[in-house]
Design a protein around this motif. Sequence first.
Motif, PDB file in Angstrom:
ATOM      1  N   PHE A 189       0.842  -1.195   0.000  1.00 55.34           N
ATOM      2  CA  PHE A 189       0.000   0.000   0.000  1.00 55.34           C
ATOM      3  C   PHE A 189       0.881   1.250   0.000  1.00 55.34           C
ATOM      4  N   VAL A 190       0.494   2.246  -0.791  1.00 53.49           N
ATOM      5  CA  VAL A 190       1.205   3.522  -0.831  1.00 53.49           C
ATOM      6  C   VAL A 190       0.257   4.593  -0.295  1.00 53.49           C
ATOM      7  N   VAL A 191       0.637   5.188   0.833  1.00 54.61           N
ATOM      8  CA  VAL A 191      -0.231   6.153   1.516  1.00 54.61           C
ATOM      9  C   VAL A 191      -0.055   7.525   0.874  1.00 54.61           C
ATOM     10  N   LYS A 192      -1.172   8.116   0.423  1.00 48.96           N
ATOM     11  CA  LYS A 192      -1.141   9.421  -0.238  1.00 48.96           C
ATOM     12  C   LYS A 192      -1.661  10.539   0.669  1.00 48.96           C
ATOM     13  N   GLU A 193      -2.180  10.184   1.835  1.00 48.53           N
ATOM     14  CA  GLU A 193      -2.723  11.176   2.770  1.00 48.53           C
ATOM     15  C   GLU A 193      -2.079  10.911   4.135  1.00 48.53           C
ATOM     16  N   LEU A 204      -6.343   4.613   9.200  1.00 54.27           N
ATOM     17  CA  LEU A 204      -5.430   4.027   8.201  1.00 54.27           C
ATOM     18  C   LEU A 204      -5.231   2.539   8.476  1.00 54.27           C
ATOM     19  N   GLY A 205      -5.022   2.198   9.733  1.00 57.32           N
ATOM     20  CA  GLY A 205      -4.851   0.782  10.087  1.00 57.32           C
ATOM     21  C   GLY A 205      -6.091  -0.023   9.789  1.00 57.32           C
ATOM     22  N   GLY A 206      -7.243   0.535  10.131  1.00 58.93           N
ATOM     23  CA  GLY A 206      -8.495  -0.177   9.881  1.00 58.93           C
ATOM     24  C   GLY A 206      -8.706  -0.448   8.397  1.00 58.93           C
ATOM     25  N   LEU A 207      -8.418   0.559   7.576  1.00 58.70           N
ATOM     26  CA  LEU A 207      -8.613   0.396   6.132  1.00 58.70           C
ATOM     27  C   LEU A 207      -7.673  -0.675   5.580  1.00 58.70           C
ATOM     28  N   ILE A 208      -6.412  -0.628   5.981  1.00 57.74           N
ATOM     29  CA  ILE A 208      -5.465  -1.630   5.474  1.00 57.74           C
ATOM     30  C   ILE A 208      -5.857  -3.018   5.970  1.00 57.74           C
ATOM     31  N   GLY A 209      -6.299  -3.110   7.215  1.00 57.04           N
ATOM     32  CA  GLY A 209      -6.772  -4.398   7.714  1.00 57.04           C
ATOM     33  C   GLY A 209      -7.938  -4.925   6.898  1.00 57.04           C
ATOM     34  N   ARG A 210      -8.889  -4.031   6.609  1.00 56.75           N
ATOM     35  CA  ARG A 210     -10.065  -4.448   5.824  1.00 56.75           C
ATOM     36  C   ARG A 210      -9.636  -4.926   4.442  1.00 56.75           C
ATOM     37  N   LEU A 211      -8.673  -4.240   3.845  1.00 60.34           N
ATOM     38  CA  LEU A 211      -8.221  -4.615   2.497  1.00 60.34           C
ATOM     39  C   LEU A 211      -7.409  -5.913   2.510  1.00 60.34           C
ATOM     40  N   CYS A 212      -6.766  -6.196   3.630  1.00 55.82           N
ATOM     41  CA  CYS A 212      -5.995  -7.455   3.735  1.00 55.82           C
ATOM     42  C   CYS A 212      -6.942  -8.632   3.995  1.00 55.82           C
ATOM     43  N   GLY A 213      -7.744  -8.507   5.049  1.00 56.28           N
ATOM     44  CA  GLY A 213      -8.849  -9.431   5.226  1.00 56.28           C
ATOM     45  C   GLY A 213      -8.520 -10.840   5.661  1.00 56.28           C
ATOM     46  N   SER A 214      -7.294 -11.112   6.027  1.00 50.09           N
ATOM     47  CA  SER A 214      -6.969 -12.478   6.452  1.00 50.09           C
ATOM     48  C   SER A 214      -5.727 -12.456   7.329  1.00 50.09           C
ATOM     49  N   MET A 240      -5.893  -2.290  12.663  1.00 50.92           N
ATOM     50  CA  MET A 240      -5.597  -3.203  11.560  1.00 50.92           C
ATOM     51  C   MET A 240      -5.908  -4.642  11.962  1.00 50.92           C
ATOM     52  N   ALA A 241      -5.500  -5.006  13.169  1.00 54.64           N
ATOM     53  CA  ALA A 241      -5.750  -6.360  13.658  1.00 54.64           C
ATOM     54  C   ALA A 241      -7.243  -6.603  13.833  1.00 54.64           C
ATOM     55  N   SER A 242      -7.955  -5.563  14.246  1.00 58.76           N
ATOM     56  CA  SER A 242      -9.389  -5.708  14.482  1.00 58.76           C
ATOM     57  C   SER A 242     -10.164  -5.850  13.178  1.00 58.76           C
ATOM     58  N   PHE A 243      -9.856  -5.013  12.199  1.00 55.69           N
ATOM     59  CA  PHE A 243     -10.588  -5.062  10.930  1.00 55.69           C
ATOM     60  C   PHE A 243     -10.182  -6.265  10.076  1.00 55.69           C
ATOM     61  N   GLY A 244      -8.925  -6.693  10.184  1.00 59.21           N
ATOM     62  CA  GLY A 244      -8.449  -7.671   9.217  1.00 59.21           C
ATOM     63  C   GLY A 244      -7.893  -8.949   9.786  1.00 59.21           C
ATOM     64  N   SER A 245      -7.897  -9.083  11.126  1.00 58.64           N
ATOM     65  CA  SER A 245      -7.221 -10.215  11.743  1.00 58.64           C
ATOM     66  C   SER A 245      -5.749 -10.231  11.314  1.00 58.64           C
ATOM     67  N   THR A 246      -5.210  -9.041  11.092  1.00 57.82           N
ATOM     68  CA  THR A 246      -3.844  -8.910  10.588  1.00 57.82           C
ATOM     69  C   THR A 246      -2.863  -8.921  11.752  1.00 57.82           C
ATOM     70  N   PRO A 247      -1.850  -9.786  11.740  1.00 55.01           N
ATOM     71  CA  PRO A 247      -0.940  -9.852  12.883  1.00 55.01           C
ATOM     72  C   PRO A 247       0.407  -9.161  12.676  1.00 55.01           C
ATOM     73  N   LEU A 248       0.663  -8.646  11.462  1.00 54.76           N
ATOM     74  CA  LEU A 248       1.990  -8.083  11.161  1.00 54.76           C
ATOM     75  C   LEU A 248       1.871  -7.101  10.009  1.00 54.76           C
ATOM     76  N   PHE A 249       2.540  -5.946  10.138  1.00 54.35           N
ATOM     77  CA  PHE A 249       2.688  -5.033   9.000  1.00 54.35           C
ATOM     78  C   PHE A 249       4.121  -4.527   8.987  1.00 54.35           C
ATOM     79  N   HIS A 250       4.526  -4.060   7.840  1.00 57.55           N
ATOM     80  CA  HIS A 250       5.823  -3.411   7.710  1.00 57.55           C
ATOM     81  C   HIS A 250       5.599  -2.002   7.178  1.00 57.55           C
ATOM     82  N   ILE A 251       6.385  -1.036   7.664  1.00 62.84           N
ATOM     83  CA  ILE A 251       6.411   0.308   7.072  1.00 62.84           C
ATOM     84  C   ILE A 251       7.836   0.553   6.611  1.00 62.84           C
ATOM     85  N   VAL A 252       7.986   0.770   5.327  1.00 60.54           N
ATOM     86  CA  VAL A 252       9.333   0.901   4.753  1.00 60.54           C
ATOM     87  C   VAL A 252      10.064   2.088   5.386  1.00 60.54           C
TER      88      VAL A 252
END
Lengths: 414, 137
Positions: A189-193, A204-214, A240-252
């Motif tokens: 994902f590339v954040v523009k805002e 932002l976390g919620g949206l990325i979680g929703r888009l990941c979804g697993s 992010m974890a709440s919306f997507g059950s996402t356990p890990l993210f990276h920020i470059v």
Amino acid sequence: MNLNDEEQAMLAGKLGEPKRWALDHMMKVGKMFDAADFVPVSQAHMMADTESLGNACVEFLEGLASHPPKQCRVAVPMITDPRGVDLSYYQPLGQTEAMANLERRTIAACSQMGILMTDTCINYQTIMPPLLGDHVAYGDTGVVIYCNSVLGARSNFEGGPSALAAGLTGRTPRYGLHLDKNRKATKRFVVKEQPKGLTDWGVLGGLIGRLCGSYWEVPVIEGIEVVPTSDEMKHMGAAMASFGSTPLFHIVGITPEAPTLAAVCFGAPPPAQQITKADLDALRSDFGGKGEKVDVVVFAAPQLSHVEMQQVADLLDGKRIHADTSLIVCTAPTVAADCDRLGIIPRIEASGAKVLRGTCFYNQYAREIGEANNWKRLLSNSTKIVNIIAGYGYDPALASMEDCVASAVAGEIV
Amino acid sequence: MTELKCHVGIGPLVEGTALVADDNFSARYDLDRIKGIFSRPQHKLVGQSYVDKILVLNTSKGGVASAWMLNEMKTRGIAPKAILFNAANTILAQGAALADLTMCDRFADGDITKLINTGDTLRVDPAQGLVTIITRF
């Protein structure tokens, strides 16, 4: 699974029933996720709020704790997530003596097993943060995603039983995020805002979680122009974890496993998806509108840090909460003790707000306290809590910390 | 009868009636565990009873509480009979292990929420990684 001599002894019951149960339980899970063996862990952290446990699981804990100390004491440092009842303030919330007694029994059983009742979901800010590459067994999805992503530790989402099994044995099945191959980026994902403030980071976390979804997707995020604070990462990860059950993210360039995009891609990077202001506004629009009455304003999920407690106190100084509105603040017992000493809690409570210690709003019988206090319309700056609280019968709305305080004073969403 | 191959799962062999939705699952977020129904307004199964059903859903969502809740629900007799996912997360698998509740995921033939219909009678054999559609609704 390959077991070493000690693990075979545990499974055979030679080290007592608690460790036999723990090994057997973890092998069932390990088999489902193709774990080859166990990996030692340095710490365990268990979610054990009594609303989730119910009488059945409290009896289960008591059964384990009834064995001789040598058999039931945890093998590595083990701490707890927020509990369901603040025993210093439960009757005014409409919580019953039965709920409090269940809590007391849980505390007694856990203490018997050597578990430290830290009652916090911000242990990475308050207790003992894990190190890069540190294998741990943490409960609370917000704890796991923060420690995996921001600190580079290695944990799966461990529900209470599995965290307890890890604590009793000092190990966990080697699957999921304990393996390098499952930590590489699968979505980009590339954040523009640029986010501004805790709520923006949560959205932002919620949206990325929703888009990941697993659970099995790992997002890598580009375009963040500032180094976020720990509190901002906390809100982003929890959402992010709440919306997507996402356990890990990276920020470059920010999180430790992602000094570059290539470092987390192991080859060609995934196709990039832009995150625009319109995308963030669309998620925000799911929650609430101005001018509507608000019954309860909640600062929680995750529990507040020292810094957030001071921010809330600063916003409330000289103000009074509206007579028809409640304001609840949930924090860790360690933070509360400091904030008592620093005069922060008296400043918050002078407004009519209430600080709860060692609980979090959504895991303290949210349905029952909502009905007891006629709380329906809930406002919070936590993207996580507005995502999850509707199932408990609330109509949630989302606003910044500043607007939440102003709304609590006005009695309606400003 | 249609046989659907999946990954080896958790829990005993069971038979029951499917309740299907292209949606996700968390015991904490989505259920009224007192009434035994889906309660989250946004959930596609809102208002429907999950008790003794074989739930067929996409994936499991955040919230570690579900690991305790499955056992707590089963003890009170208001649990689903089994849960099938396209992809389970770790928490639901851990909860199934404690509760001895049947759970399978990762189906070879594609999206399980499209392959099974609500009302179908199923046999779920986690040890073999096999789900059989005994009768179509």
